[in-house]
Design a protein around this motif. Structure first.
Motif, PDB file in Angstrom:
ATOM      1  N   ARG A  20      51.141  -6.732  45.735  1.00  0.00           N
ATOM      2  CA  ARG A  20      50.413  -5.814  44.864  1.00  0.00           C
ATOM      3  C   ARG A  20      50.691  -4.349  45.198  1.00  0.00           C
ATOM      4  NH1 ARG A  20      45.607  -7.643  42.244  1.00  0.00           N
ATOM      5  NH2 ARG A  20      45.192  -9.864  42.530  1.00  0.00           N
ATOM      6  N   GLU A  21      51.230  -4.097  46.355  1.00  0.00           N
ATOM      7  CA  GLU A  21      51.301  -2.731  46.857  1.00  0.00           C
ATOM      8  C   GLU A  21      52.546  -1.982  46.391  1.00  0.00           C
ATOM      9  OE1 GLU A  21      50.506  -2.525  51.105  1.00  0.00           O
ATOM     10  OE2 GLU A  21      49.674  -4.540  51.005  1.00  0.00           O
ATOM     11  N   ASP A  22      52.488  -0.683  46.576  1.00  0.00           N
ATOM     12  CA  ASP A  22      53.613   0.193  46.258  1.00  0.00           C
ATOM     13  C   ASP A  22      54.770  -0.107  47.208  1.00  0.00           C
ATOM     14  OD1 ASP A  22      55.343   2.246  45.636  1.00  0.00           O
ATOM     15  OD2 ASP A  22      54.084   3.842  46.479  1.00  0.00           O
ATOM     16  N   VAL A  23      55.924  -0.409  46.636  1.00  0.00           N
ATOM     17  CA  VAL A  23      57.123  -0.635  47.451  1.00  0.00           C
ATOM     18  C   VAL A  23      58.250   0.252  46.935  1.00  0.00           C
ATOM     19  CG1 VAL A  23      56.604  -2.951  48.279  1.00  0.00           C
ATOM     20  CG2 VAL A  23      57.670  -2.673  46.044  1.00  0.00           C
ATOM     21  N   SER A  24      57.906   1.476  46.612  1.00  0.00           N
ATOM     22  CA  SER A  24      58.900   2.440  46.152  1.00  0.00           C
ATOM     23  C   SER A  24      59.873   2.754  47.279  1.00  0.00           C
ATOM     24  CB  SER A  24      58.218   3.731  45.697  1.00  0.00           C
ATOM     25  OG  SER A  24      57.562   4.343  46.790  1.00  0.00           O
ATOM     26  N   THR A  55      63.236  -5.310  44.226  1.00  0.00           N
ATOM     27  CA  THR A  55      61.794  -5.569  44.120  1.00  0.00           C
ATOM     28  C   THR A  55      61.411  -5.999  42.712  1.00  0.00           C
ATOM     29  OG1 THR A  55      61.403  -3.197  43.748  1.00  0.00           O
ATOM     30  CG2 THR A  55      61.188  -4.016  46.000  1.00  0.00           C
ATOM     31  N   SER A  56      62.042  -5.429  41.702  1.00  0.00           N
ATOM     32  CA  SER A  56      61.741  -5.819  40.321  1.00  0.00           C
ATOM     33  C   SER A  56      62.141  -7.262  40.065  1.00  0.00           C
ATOM     34  CB  SER A  56      62.461  -4.887  39.349  1.00  0.00           C
ATOM     35  OG  SER A  56      62.224  -5.274  38.010  1.00  0.00           O
ATOM     36  N   SER A  79      49.354  -7.834  37.355  1.00  0.00           N
ATOM     37  CA  SER A  79      48.711  -7.052  38.411  1.00  0.00           C
ATOM     38  C   SER A  79      48.915  -7.688  39.776  1.00  0.00           C
ATOM     39  CB  SER A  79      47.219  -6.924  38.113  1.00  0.00           C
ATOM     40  OG  SER A  79      46.553  -6.258  39.162  1.00  0.00           O
ATOM     41  N   ALA A  80      48.815  -9.025  39.847  1.00  0.00           N
ATOM     42  CA  ALA A  80      48.954  -9.728  41.121  1.00  0.00           C
ATOM     43  C   ALA A  80      50.351  -9.599  41.701  1.00  0.00           C
ATOM     44  CB  ALA A  80      48.602 -11.201  40.938  1.00  0.00           C
ATOM     45  N   ASN A  81      51.310  -9.278  40.848  1.00  0.00           N
ATOM     46  CA  ASN A  81      52.696  -9.151  41.312  1.00  0.00           C
ATOM     47  C   ASN A  81      53.187  -7.709  41.337  1.00  0.00           C
ATOM     48  OD1 ASN A  81      54.043 -11.992  41.717  1.00  0.00           O
ATOM     49  ND2 ASN A  81      52.641 -12.204  39.984  1.00  0.00           N
ATOM     50  N   GLY A  82      52.252  -6.768  41.356  1.00  0.00           N
ATOM     51  CA  GLY A  82      52.603  -5.384  41.638  1.00  0.00           C
ATOM     52  C   GLY A  82      53.014  -4.527  40.472  1.00  0.00           C
ATOM     53  N   PHE A  83      52.807  -4.990  39.239  1.00  0.00           N
ATOM     54  CA  PHE A  83      53.173  -4.167  38.085  1.00  0.00           C
ATOM     55  C   PHE A  83      52.014  -3.241  37.723  1.00  0.00           C
ATOM     56  CE2 PHE A  83      56.126  -7.640  37.913  1.00  0.00           C
ATOM     57  CZ  PHE A  83      57.315  -7.018  37.545  1.00  0.00           C
ATOM     58  N   ALA A  84      52.342  -1.993  37.436  1.00  0.00           N
ATOM     59  CA  ALA A  84      51.321  -0.966  37.229  1.00  0.00           C
ATOM     60  C   ALA A  84      50.459  -1.222  36.005  1.00  0.00           C
ATOM     61  CB  ALA A  84      51.984   0.410  37.123  1.00  0.00           C
ATOM     62  N   SER A  85      51.024  -1.872  34.995  1.00  0.00           N
ATOM     63  CA  SER A  85      50.269  -2.148  33.778  1.00  0.00           C
ATOM     64  C   SER A  85      50.861  -3.356  33.062  1.00  0.00           C
ATOM     65  CB  SER A  85      50.289  -0.936  32.838  1.00  0.00           C
ATOM     66  OG  SER A  85      51.596  -0.733  32.322  1.00  0.00           O
TER      67      SER A  85
END
Length: 302
Positions: A20-24, A55-56, A79-85
């Motif tokens: 869920r977290e930012d992995v930029s 990551t995508s 959301s559970a897989n880290g997508f912002a929307s």
């Protein structure tokens, strides 16, 4: 394995746990204390992908499996897989799979959805990293436990390549992601980890079949260099190789000696199945590869 390669594998293990977290790129660079430019370059050297593409791809693969395995709302899966929307997820999903997430879920899957989802979760992070070379100090061989098992017939999707022993990793990094993506895009349930099979081996080169097992025969010819095959049932000498891929050949030699000592004969091409993912387990000492060498009784030839 260089320390920098090991750093990238450790980073992958950390990133894959942050669903869920930012992995930029900035976050990844901070995790390994490197500049964004240096990380981007070394990440691509090791994985063959940019950090963003990696990551995508992994998050989309896992989200697609979750769509099939659960009844959660699509927005919840996103959301559970880290997508912002939901909108970002919808666009990315359609671009990657060629159909909308809703249509993908409605089409369903041929085979056991839970096994498929578990396989995707295991394999997606580093499907292109199997057989990577590890350059480190040699250690004493670990004794292996070889047993004969009756293996069932399996259906599989494979790509075939002629290569050298030194080219196995590169061939797998090309073939396995392609086969994996095809199975996901076409709703074919994967039934286990990736494997490589060697139908032809000579001094200078070998023929490699790299692929994934599927729950049922493919309904049509995949094309595009991908083949649907059935590997027949039969007895095989089976062993779990523990450690780096560089030492697989030593285990193969032990299997061959054991087969001779047991009065058995080799009855087909060997198959190695990659049970652990380098991107989830960065320490090569923990990697496990199952080798299955088909055999038959020596008396059958008399």
């Amino acid at each position: 394995m260089t320390s920098r390669t090991r750093d990238i594998l450790r980073l992958l293990a950390a990133v894959n746990g942050r669903r869920r977290e930012d992995v930029s790129l900035a976050v990844m660079a901070a995790l390994v204390h490197r500049s964004r430019f240096d990380l981007h370059r070394r990440f691509r050297q090791v994985t063959g992908e940019t950090p963003k593409a990696y990551t995508s791809r992994v998050r989309l693969a896992r989200a697609a499996a979750e769509l099939l395995a659960t009844n959660r709302l699509i927005s919840q899966v996103a959301s559970a897989n880290g997508f912002a929307s939901h909108e970002v997820f919808a666009r990315s999903f359609t671009r990657h799979f060629g159909v909308s997430s809703r249509a993908y879920r409605a089409r369903g899957l041929q085979g056991d959805v839970r096994i498929h989802a578990d396989t995707v979760d295991l394999v997606a992070p580093c499907v292109g990293l199997y057989r990577m070379t590890i350059s480190e100090q040699r250690k004493a061989s670990v004794p292996v436990d070889i047993v004969v098992k009756e293996l069932p017939a399996i259906h599989a999707l494979v790509m075939r390549r002629r290569t050298t022993r030194d080219g196995i990793a590169a061939a797998l990094s090309e073939c396995l992601p392609t086969v994996f993506a095809y199975a996901q895009r076409h709703g074919l349930a994967m039934a286990g980890p990736p494997f490589a099979r060697y139908p032809e081996v000579s001094m200078g080169s070998l023929v490699l079949e790299a692929g994934v097992t599927i729950a049922a025969p493919a309904p049509e010819d995949p094309g595009g260099g991908i083949e649907a095959i059935t590997i027949p049932a039969g007895a095989a000498a089976v062993v779990i190789h523990k450690g780096p891929y560089d030492r697989l050949q030593e285990t193969y030699q032990e299997i061959e000696a054991w087969i001779r000592d047991e009065g058995l004969l080799i009855a087909g091409p060997p198959r190695e199945t990659y049970l652990t993912d380098p991107g989830e387990y960065p320490d090569p000492a923990t990697w496990e590869t199952e080798i299955a060498q088909p055999v038959r009784s020596g008396a059958a030839q008399a």
